[in-house]
Design a protein around this motif. Structure first.
Motif, PDB file in Angstrom:
ATOM      1  N   ARG B 214     -16.525  -3.656  -5.449  1.00  0.00           N
ATOM      2  CA  ARG B 214     -15.181  -3.954  -5.928  1.00  0.00           C
ATOM      3  C   ARG B 214     -14.119  -3.172  -5.165  1.00  0.00           C
ATOM      4  N   LEU B 215     -14.498  -1.985  -4.657  1.00  0.00           N
ATOM      5  CA  LEU B 215     -13.476  -1.102  -4.092  1.00  0.00           C
ATOM      6  C   LEU B 215     -13.431  -1.107  -2.570  1.00  0.00           C
ATOM      7  N   ARG B 216     -14.582  -1.264  -1.936  1.00  0.00           N
ATOM      8  CA  ARG B 216     -14.552  -1.102  -0.484  1.00  0.00           C
ATOM      9  C   ARG B 216     -13.864  -2.305   0.167  1.00  0.00           C
ATOM     10  N   ASN B 217     -13.166  -2.003   1.258  1.00  0.00           N
ATOM     11  CA  ASN B 217     -12.432  -3.007   2.036  1.00  0.00           C
ATOM     12  C   ASN B 217     -11.272  -3.638   1.274  1.00  0.00           C
ATOM     13  N   VAL B 218     -10.980  -3.125   0.087  1.00  0.00           N
ATOM     14  CA  VAL B 218      -9.858  -3.680  -0.670  1.00  0.00           C
ATOM     15  C   VAL B 218      -8.612  -2.854  -0.368  1.00  0.00           C
ATOM     16  N   ALA B 219      -7.542  -3.527   0.022  1.00  0.00           N
ATOM     17  CA  ALA B 219      -6.249  -2.886   0.251  1.00  0.00           C
ATOM     18  C   ALA B 219      -6.370  -1.713   1.218  1.00  0.00           C
ATOM     19  N   ALA B 220      -6.972  -1.957   2.373  1.00  0.00           N
ATOM     20  CA  ALA B 220      -7.112  -0.891   3.354  1.00  0.00           C
ATOM     21  C   ALA B 220      -5.755  -0.603   4.000  1.00  0.00           C
ATOM     22  N   ILE B 221      -5.426   0.676   4.098  1.00  0.00           N
ATOM     23  CA  ILE B 221      -4.154   1.083   4.687  1.00  0.00           C
ATOM     24  C   ILE B 221      -4.484   1.977   5.868  1.00  0.00           C
ATOM     25  N   SER B 222      -3.991   1.594   7.042  1.00  0.00           N
ATOM     26  CA  SER B 222      -4.280   2.420   8.209  1.00  0.00           C
ATOM     27  C   SER B 222      -3.435   3.690   8.160  1.00  0.00           C
ATOM     28  N   ALA B 223      -3.835   4.672   8.968  1.00  0.00           N
ATOM     29  CA  ALA B 223      -3.135   5.954   8.948  1.00  0.00           C
ATOM     30  C   ALA B 223      -1.663   5.761   9.303  1.00  0.00           C
ATOM     31  N   GLN B 224      -1.405   4.942  10.324  1.00  0.00           N
ATOM     32  CA  GLN B 224      -0.021   4.742  10.747  1.00  0.00           C
ATOM     33  C   GLN B 224       0.800   4.085   9.633  1.00  0.00           C
ATOM     34  N   ILE B 357       4.457   0.218  -0.967  1.00  0.00           N
ATOM     35  CA  ILE B 357       3.445  -0.433  -0.127  1.00  0.00           C
ATOM     36  C   ILE B 357       2.652  -1.486  -0.900  1.00  0.00           C
ATOM     37  N   ILE B 358       2.820  -1.513  -2.220  1.00  0.00           N
ATOM     38  CA  ILE B 358       1.988  -2.432  -3.019  1.00  0.00           C
ATOM     39  C   ILE B 358       2.258  -3.879  -2.632  1.00  0.00           C
ATOM     40  N   GLN B 359       3.532  -4.204  -2.404  1.00  0.00           N
ATOM     41  CA  GLN B 359       3.847  -5.586  -2.063  1.00  0.00           C
ATOM     42  C   GLN B 359       3.142  -5.998  -0.778  1.00  0.00           C
ATOM     43  N   LYS B 360       3.025  -5.038   0.150  1.00  0.00           N
ATOM     44  CA  LYS B 360       2.408  -5.361   1.439  1.00  0.00           C
ATOM     45  C   LYS B 360       0.885  -5.504   1.305  1.00  0.00           C
ATOM     46  N   VAL B 361       0.263  -4.531   0.657  1.00  0.00           N
ATOM     47  CA  VAL B 361      -1.206  -4.570   0.625  1.00  0.00           C
ATOM     48  C   VAL B 361      -1.736  -5.615  -0.343  1.00  0.00           C
ATOM     49  N   SER B 362      -0.922  -6.039  -1.310  1.00  0.00           N
ATOM     50  CA  SER B 362      -1.469  -6.951  -2.314  1.00  0.00           C
ATOM     51  C   SER B 362      -1.537  -8.380  -1.806  1.00  0.00           C
ATOM     52  N   ARG B 363      -0.991  -8.637  -0.638  1.00  0.00           N
ATOM     53  CA  ARG B 363      -0.998 -10.007  -0.151  1.00  0.00           C
ATOM     54  C   ARG B 363      -2.426 -10.496   0.071  1.00  0.00           C
ATOM     55  N   ASN B 364      -2.710 -11.684  -0.445  1.00  0.00           N
ATOM     56  CA  ASN B 364      -4.014 -12.335  -0.281  1.00  0.00           C
ATOM     57  C   ASN B 364      -5.179 -11.593  -0.947  1.00  0.00           C
ATOM     58  N   LEU B 365      -4.877 -10.742  -1.885  1.00  0.00           N
ATOM     59  CA  LEU B 365      -5.951 -10.153  -2.682  1.00  0.00           C
ATOM     60  C   LEU B 365      -6.133 -11.002  -3.941  1.00  0.00           C
ATOM     61  N   LEU B 370      -5.673  -6.367  -7.646  1.00  0.00           N
ATOM     62  CA  LEU B 370      -4.415  -5.666  -7.887  1.00  0.00           C
ATOM     63  C   LEU B 370      -4.630  -4.524  -8.873  1.00  0.00           C
ATOM     64  N   ILE B 371      -5.498  -4.770  -9.854  1.00  0.00           N
ATOM     65  CA  ILE B 371      -5.799  -3.735 -10.832  1.00  0.00           C
ATOM     66  C   ILE B 371      -6.417  -2.527 -10.126  1.00  0.00           C
ATOM     67  N   ALA B 372      -7.360  -2.823  -9.216  1.00  0.00           N
ATOM     68  CA  ALA B 372      -8.005  -1.738  -8.475  1.00  0.00           C
ATOM     69  C   ALA B 372      -6.991  -1.007  -7.602  1.00  0.00           C
ATOM     70  N   VAL B 373      -6.043  -1.744  -7.018  1.00  0.00           N
ATOM     71  CA  VAL B 373      -5.058  -1.113  -6.144  1.00  0.00           C
ATOM     72  C   VAL B 373      -4.148  -0.180  -6.964  1.00  0.00           C
ATOM     73  N   ILE B 374      -3.687  -0.683  -8.109  1.00  0.00           N
ATOM     74  CA  ILE B 374      -2.823   0.145  -8.952  1.00  0.00           C
ATOM     75  C   ILE B 374      -3.562   1.421  -9.333  1.00  0.00           C
ATOM     76  N   ALA B 375      -4.828   1.254  -9.736  1.00  0.00           N
ATOM     77  CA  ALA B 375      -5.592   2.422 -10.155  1.00  0.00           C
ATOM     78  C   ALA B 375      -5.835   3.358  -8.984  1.00  0.00           C
ATOM     79  N   SER B 376      -6.063   2.812  -7.789  1.00  0.00           N
ATOM     80  CA  SER B 376      -6.402   3.675  -6.664  1.00  0.00           C
ATOM     81  C   SER B 376      -5.187   4.463  -6.196  1.00  0.00           C
ATOM     82  N   PHE B 377      -3.980   3.969  -6.451  1.00  0.00           N
ATOM     83  CA  PHE B 377      -2.790   4.744  -6.098  1.00  0.00           C
ATOM     84  C   PHE B 377      -2.482   5.804  -7.148  1.00  0.00           C
ATOM     85  N   ASP B 378      -3.211   5.770  -8.259  1.00  0.00           N
ATOM     86  CA  ASP B 378      -3.015   6.747  -9.317  1.00  0.00           C
ATOM     87  C   ASP B 378      -1.556   6.756  -9.775  1.00  0.00           C
ATOM     88  N   LEU B 379      -1.038   5.594 -10.100  1.00  0.00           N
ATOM     89  CA  LEU B 379       0.359   5.513 -10.509  1.00  0.00           C
ATOM     90  C   LEU B 379       0.519   6.043 -11.932  1.00  0.00           C
TER      91      LEU B 379
END
Lengths: 408, 386
Positions: B214-224, B357-365, B370-379
């Motif tokens: 569920r978590l891997r490869n989801v909403a990957a953000i590069s260092a840059q 960054i949520i708007q950017k990474v959530s595209r095509n998920l 989205l639930i995992a992304v919100i949780a992973s950002f620890d909002l």
């Protein structure tokens, strides 16, 4: 059933002049009512209590313990509370469909009990298409869920309904393909016939008949979990994603009916796998000569086997996360369906090669399963022991909720 | 990105002229997994999101404005409410800003007390984060287990300062109370118990097959990307950028302490995916335990609060204080005009930075992602709005 009514008519218990079919209908309604209210509804309710107690232990808390001994009456209290609650119908809902949906779900679930063989003679109707009938009526549940999802006029409900339809329809296929090997082995679709083909001893069960049925058993169990909307396949009501899925807009009794069907379905799952693969109600004939203790024993052994799988499902629910909707589909179509098909073909080939079966394989598979169970039990005991040893009086605040009781 | 395992490309365009409509979903402000009142406007095609636009402001309580009305000392309890999951850091940020404006020397013991309290708070916050992450993915048991350990920390902190959530522990010039007798042994016994439990959590949930899928490869953000979008804290470190205020812009007694800064390595998938961010928090808890052991061992004697006037009036001027909160680089820009009330206070928080960054990474998920992304950002919703 029929004999009973016939003997009653012969003894003059039925008023004369009454057409026979009225007597049959009345007897069916009475017997059906008894089964529904004495067995099905309590079993669904008690399963909620079992689930909450088991979940409590898994999560290092106590669970319900206020109502009745060990909280046993909690399910009654919850049921009464739900019945007394206001039944809210959203103003934008499709009212007739919205009101009908829970009853459709409930019908699909209750109708499954018609062919559940509780004991030798304890079956409402031993249909000659028993297992086919069962897969057909349990598919009625998806109609109700889809109705609920659509009629609620809520996007979360709709998503839940759609997920449920996709999921249940997809998982019918591996489930059906896993039932087929058993049907081929027993040569009948009748539930009693399938049980009659097995014996009381584990090595005579269908699950250990050959390696293919061994895997078919697990595929059937996984598919059944998916059809029953249980974790890790509880996507239709995924609380953290879809609020409460198809049941979001429901309250009071209607909500209760949905959840009663869900928990009651657990028992149906257990009963189906027990019937098909685990020898059903078969007991050693030498145990009891008199029919009454024999029936009681058969009922008890069937109930124990079926309820063990309810317990496993509860355990899984409180252990595993939920898979995503695309992963759920991939798992079904890319993994379960091909494997189930291989099992089906493999069993057919096996039956041709070894028409009488291979006793050595049966014993070997039984021993493997027993070994797995023992290894698993040892692990559980090890972890429970370790948890007890590391328990300490760690909390410093007498009012804290985290207070851990010291040993002894 | 190659398609492995459960990953598939979902065909989103319908061929053959069948017209489909996007569905607009309003996720929140009352939704079980938006961690407070936070709203996302999701434009979805079935289960696949085209975009998720965050809508913030539901928890705005004008905390920055309040600081201009209640005075320097009086604002301390309000700082607790900036981020109620990790209140010690807000306390510390405010205290450090006031001290820097007034050039107050904080006693050594007070600094250690602050770090001990703050690191316990970091563990507490991360426990809640990883637990609720598991709960959002659908596993309830890890949440209960992490909250159980969090209760012990609550007990410890309650004994220290009398509060379990909004601590109000620090003061300008030091801390409110000294460490009570016997507390150090209890804290050490807690650490003794807690450190092996982190491995247990990993065994329980972190490497569970369903969970990692569920978590891997989801909403990957590069260092840059992470740097461009100004991510901070574990969210930034999850993308492999080794930046930690405690190490790079050290404050308080952190230079005297020895600890590592764990970063994500893309161990199960792409660098900077949800799993990396999650594991960074898991590993940071271990580092916090290490810091706590050192602090508890070398705790010096002495007073815990410097002499600060009741009618506190720092010299006119401004300062920007950065501390490493549980949610990353937290900035306090405070302007003083020499009166008993701050002229302006601006708080920069990690959760707010992550929202962009949520708007950017959530595209095509998927919606479930989205639930995992919100949780992973620890909002934490109050921290976004303040």
């Amino acid at each position: 059933m029929q004999e009973l009514v016939d003997s009653l008519v012969a003894d003059g218990f039925v008023p004369g002049g009454l057409p026979l079919w009225v007597a049959y209908l009345g007897a069916m309604l009475v017997f059906g009512g008894i089964v529904v209210f004495v067995f099905i509804l309590p079993i669904a309710g008690i399963t909620t209590w079992v689930e909450r107690r088991v979940a409590g232990r898994i999560q290092s808390r106590i669970g319900p313990n206020r109502t009745g001994p060990a909280g046993f009456l909690q399910w009654l209290a919850d049921g009464i509370k739900s019945v007394l609650k206001e039944d809210i119908v959203p103003s934008a809902a499709d009212v007739p469909l919205f009101k009908l949906a829970p009853y459709v779900v409930m019908t699909g679930f209750v109708a499954a009990f018609v062919v559940v063989p509780f004991g030798g003679p304890l079956i409402i109707a031993d249909l000659n298409v028993g297992i086919l009938y069962l897969t057909a009526v349990t598919a009625l549940v998806v109609v109700g869920i889809l109705m609920a999802g659509w009629a609620s006029n809520n996007k979360w409900s709709l998503l839940g309904g759609i997920r449920s339809a996709a999921q249940i329809v997809s998982y019918e296929i591996p489930a059906g393909l896993s039932i087929l090997p058993v049907v081929m082995l027993a040569g009948t679709l009748s539930m009693q016939g399938i049980i009659g083909h097995q014996g009381w001893a584990p090595w005579t069960w269908h699950v250990f008949d050959n390696p293919f049925t061994f895997f078919a058993f697990f595929i059937l169990f996984v598919s059944a979990l998916a059809e029953g909307n249980r974790t890790p396949f509880d996507l239709p009501e995924a609380e953290s994603e879809l609020v409460m899925g198809f049941a979001t807009e429901y309250s009071g009794l209607r909500n209760l009916l949905f959840f009663m069907a869900e928990w009651g379905n657990l028992y149906v799952i257990g009963a189906v796998v027990t019937t098909l693969f685990l020898g059903g109600w078969q007991i050693p004939l030498a145990l009891a000569d008199h029919p009454v203790p024999r029936i009681v024993l058969q009922f008890a052994i069937f109930f124990a086997k079926a309820y063990f799988w309810v317990f496993v499902a509860v355990w899984l629910r409180w252990t595993l996360p939920r898979i995503r909707v695309d992963q759920m589909m991939i798992m079904c179509w890319k993994y379960l369906v091909p494997i189930a098909f291989v099992n089906f073909m493999g069993t057919a080939v096996w039956m041709v090669l070894f028409p009488a079966g291979v006793p050595a394989v049966r014993v070997l598979l039984s021993l493997t399963a027993a070994g797995l169970l023992v290894a698993f039990a040892r692990r559980v005991v090890f972890h429970v022991r370790r948890a007890l040893l590391t328990r300490e009086e760690l909390s410093f605040n007498p009012l804290s909720t985290a207070r851990v009781m010291s040993r002894g | 990105m190659s398609l492995t395992g459960f990953e598939v490309e979902i065909q989103r365009e319908v061929d053959g002229g069948l017209t489909t409509e996007d569905m607009t979903l309003s996720m929140g402000p009352q939704h079980p997994s938006t961690h407070g009142v936070l709203r996302f406007v999701v434009r979805a095609d079935g289960e696949v999101m085209k975009e998720a636009i965050p809508d913030i402001g539901y928890l705005h309580r004008s905390i920055e404005k309040i600081s201009e009305k209640v005075g320097w000392h009086g604002f301390m309890p309000y700082t607790d409410r900036v981020d109620y999951v990790a209140a010690m850091f807000c306390n510390q940020g405010w205290a450090m800003a006031a001290e820097r404006l007034a050039s107050i020397e904080v006693p050594k013991r007070a600094e250690y007390c602050r770090i001990i309290a703050a690191e316990f708070n970091r563990i507490q916050s991360h426990l809640l984060s990883v637990g609720s992450m598991a709960m959002d993915i659908g596993a309830y048991t890890p949440f209960i287990h992490t909250v159980r350990e969090r209760e012990y920390i609550n007990d410890l902190i309650e004994e220290l300062c009398g509060a379990r959530l909004t601590f109000n522990y620090m003061r300008i010039g030091g801390v409110a109370w000294d460490i009570p007798p016997g507390w150090r042994e209890k804290a050490l016994s807690f650490l003794e118990r807690f450190e092996p439990l982190i491995d247990e959590y990993n065994a329980l949930i972190s490497y569970n097959k369903i969970y990692t899928e569920r978590l891997r490869n989801v909403a990957a953000i590069s260092a840059q990307e992470a740097i461009d979008y100004n991510l901070v804290g574990p969210n930034l470190r999850g993308s492999g950028v080794r930046y930690d205020v405690r190490r790079d812009l050290p404050y308080s007694v952190y230079p005297e302490l020895d600890f590592d800064v764990p970063v994500g390595s893309g161990e199960l998938g792409t660098l900077g995916d949800c799993f990396d961010r999650y594991m960074v928090r898991m590993r940071e808890m271990k580092e916090s335990c290490k810091i706590l052991r050192q602090c508890l061992a070398q705790l010096p004697q002495g007073p815990v609060i410097a002499k600060v006037a009741r009618n506190f009036k720092p010299a006119a001027g401004d300062c920007y204080v950065r501390i490493e909160s549980a949610r990353g680089d937290m900035g306090w820009y405070v302007v003083s005009d020499g009166t008993a009330f701050p002229h302006r206070c601006k708080i920069r928080t990690g959760s707010f930075a992550a929202m962009s960054i949520i708007q950017k990474v959530s595209r095509n998920l998927m919606i479930a992602d989205l639930i995992a992304v919100i949780a992973s950002f620890d909002l934490v919703a109050p921290e976004i709005d303040r």
